[in-house]
Design an enzyme around this catalytic site. Structure first.
Site, short mmCIF file in Angstrom:
data_model
loop_
_atom_site.label_atom_id
_atom_site.label_comp_id
_atom_site.label_asym_id
_atom_site.label_seq_id
_atom_site.Cartn_x
_atom_site.Cartn_y
_atom_site.Cartn_z
N HIS A 135 -0.92 -16.76 -5.24
CA HIS A 135 -0.98 -16.17 -6.69
C HIS A 135 0.30 -16.76 -7.14
O HIS A 135 1.17 -16.78 -6.08
CB HIS A 135 -1.49 -15.12 -5.93
N ASP A 144 2.10 -14.06 -8.94
CA ASP A 144 2.92 -12.97 -9.52
C ASP A 144 3.28 -12.83 -8.48
O ASP A 144 3.02 -13.38 -6.89
CB ASP A 144 2.33 -11.82 -9.89
N ASP A 158 5.55 -14.28 -0.53
CA ASP A 158 5.01 -14.47 -0.96
C ASP A 158 4.53 -14.25 -2.54
O ASP A 158 5.54 -13.72 -3.20
CB ASP A 158 4.03 -12.87 -0.45
N GLU A 205 -2.26 -11.22 -8.41
CA GLU A 205 -2.81 -10.06 -7.24
C GLU A 205 -2.41 -9.02 -6.79
O GLU A 205 -2.38 -8.85 -5.53
CB GLU A 205 -1.94 -11.87 -6.22
N GLU A 206 -1.10 -8.78 -6.44
CA GLU A 206 -0.06 -8.03 -6.49
C GLU A 206 -0.62 -7.02 -6.93
O GLU A 206 -0.87 -5.46 -6.17
CB GLU A 206 1.13 -8.12 -6.42
N ASP A 241 -1.67 -16.66 2.41
CA ASP A 241 -0.70 -15.29 1.55
C ASP A 241 -1.09 -14.66 3.44
O ASP A 241 -0.68 -13.75 3.32
CB ASP A 241 -2.16 -14.89 0.44
N HIS A 271 7.12 -8.55 0.58
CA HIS A 271 7.62 -7.15 0.19
C HIS A 271 9.06 -6.64 0.21
O HIS A 271 9.34 -5.33 0.03
CB HIS A 271 6.70 -6.37 -0.04
#
Length: 414
Positions: free
Chosen positions: A96, A98, A132, A166-167, A195, A389
């Protein structure tokens, strides 16, 4: 011939450290924040990746973009790129585009939007998105470029899926793509979602808990703090509801050794601001509970339990309590441990890393659930720290190279 070509691929990928840094640096600088996170979407990343792949002769690139008027381009891009193999089967690698915001930038040791090498360990890179999920995107690009540069045709074709959103829920990403092209994954294909994983590569994720985010609104009656009997304190009612989450969790007491932790978890998290001053009793409180639910329970059961708790608190404290789903994603059936994709991955990991893998489940959410609920046995595996994150998000260049080698090995049938 397949063995010679596979060895040539693995050797070629081992020399791609410079490309990893190049791609990671470019992608991080583009940010790729969704509008919910204050950004303008992923189109700049998608344009860059398409141009990069085409520069190596990857010409089969299809757009399955989703309209979104909240971003300046008007679209949230989703790309499908293919490099054919000798058979009709395809190994799909999904990444992904984003990322999440940097968060409190004072916690970062470097600019989060500039990829930086660690001074003492130059294999370690730091920047928002490097783990990520840019490492997955980078690995796919490395393999596609090497196949074209070396003029290698593997047994399986290579398919790259680069999605948006995705986020923040997947509605403009994989869910849109699968809705528009429900049959693009064929029987016999292998689907990889890099992921989640581990630094040593020994963990294969084949199952995920159901996810239910609850928004709890409590309305009492605001008054001056010196006269608390004149009002109904929404904050103390919220505190009772928050503490009650642990009691609700006890009712869902099943254990499943596939997961760690092996139980359902109900965790109060975000709290919205209430009154701005100390001497006012708040009349409204809003907070959230993050529920990760074992597959043996339905999300409706959990929602009903929290609504029952809310009704008890409403009656005992003379407040109004609303409990509503903020986000929900039911658990899908696990990918079978003996499925072809798991067996192929185990073989490749053993060959490249010398590691024997174990299978398990996680409480987090990946796009794999969108395949599993359609009966497609997707697998989640990656060589990562699991520091997504976080401030100072980090990845290793060597992780990307080894991960790419594992996926490349899967292209050649044993």
């Amino acid at each position: 011939m397949s063995l010679e070509q596979k060895n040539a691929m693995l050797e070629a990928l081992s020399g791609c450290a410079g490309r990893v840094f190049e791609l990671q640096s470019a992608l991080t600088a583009m940010r790729g924040l969704g509008p919910e996170n204050g950004g303008d979407g992923e189109k700049n990343k998608a344009d860059y990746l398409e141009k990069w792949l085409r520069s190596f002769g990857v010409d089969s690139i299809e757009h399955v973009d989703a309209a979104d008027e909240r971003v300046s381009s008007g679209i949230r891009p989703n790309l499908i790129a293919r490099v054919p193999g000798r058979t009709s089967r395809t190994l799909w690698i999904l990444g992904h585009m984003d990322v999440v915001p940097a968060g409190e930038e004072s916690l970062w040791h470097t600019d989060p939007w500039v990829v930086t090498r660690d001074e003492k360990d130059p294999d370690l890179i730091v920047g928002r998105g490097v783990e990520d999920n840019q490492q997955a995107v980078v690995c796919g690009c490395l393999i596609a470029a090497a196949l074209r540069e070396k003029n290698i045709v593997p047994d399986l074709g290579l398919g790259l899926i680069f999605v948006s959103d995705e986020e923040t829920g997947n509605a403009y990403g994989i869910q849109h793509l699968l809705r528009e092209k429900p049959d693009f994954i064929s029987e016999g294909d292998l689907v990889m979602v890099p992921d989640s994983g581990s630094p040593d590569g020994c963990f294969i994720e084949i199952a995920e808990k159901g996810i239910l985010w609850l928004r709890v609104s409590i309305e009492g009656r605001q008054c001056h703090a010196s006269r608390p009997d004149d009002g109904n304190n929404a904050l103390t009612a919220a505190a009772a509801m928050i503490m009650g989450a642990a009691e609700v969790e006890k009712r869902f007491s099943a254990r499943d050794a596939l997961f760690s932790p092996d139980r359902s978890t109900f965790t109060p998290t975000r709290h919205e601001a209430n009154v701005p001053n100390v001497n006012t009793i708040p009349g409204k409180e809003v907070f959230y509970i993050d529920c990760r639910v074992l597959p043996c329970y339905s999300l409706d059961e959990v929602l009903a339990a929290f609504r029952a708790l809310g009704a008890e608190i409403a009656e005992s404290r003379n407040v109004r309590v609303e409990v509503e789903p903020y986000m929900q994603e039911p658990a899908a059936a696990p990918t079978p441990e003996d499925s072809p994709v798991v067996c192929s991955l185990k073989r490749a990991v053993k060959e490249v890393l010398g590691v024997d893998c174990r299978c398990g489940g996680i409480g987090g959410s990946t796009v794999a659930v969108n395949f599993r609920e359609r009966g497609i046995p997707a697998v989640v595996w990656s060589l990562i720290f699991e520091n997504c994150h976080s401030p100072n998000e980090a990845a290793r260049i060597s992780f990307a190279l080894k991960e790419a080698q594992v996926f490349a090995s899967m292209l050649f049938e044993a």
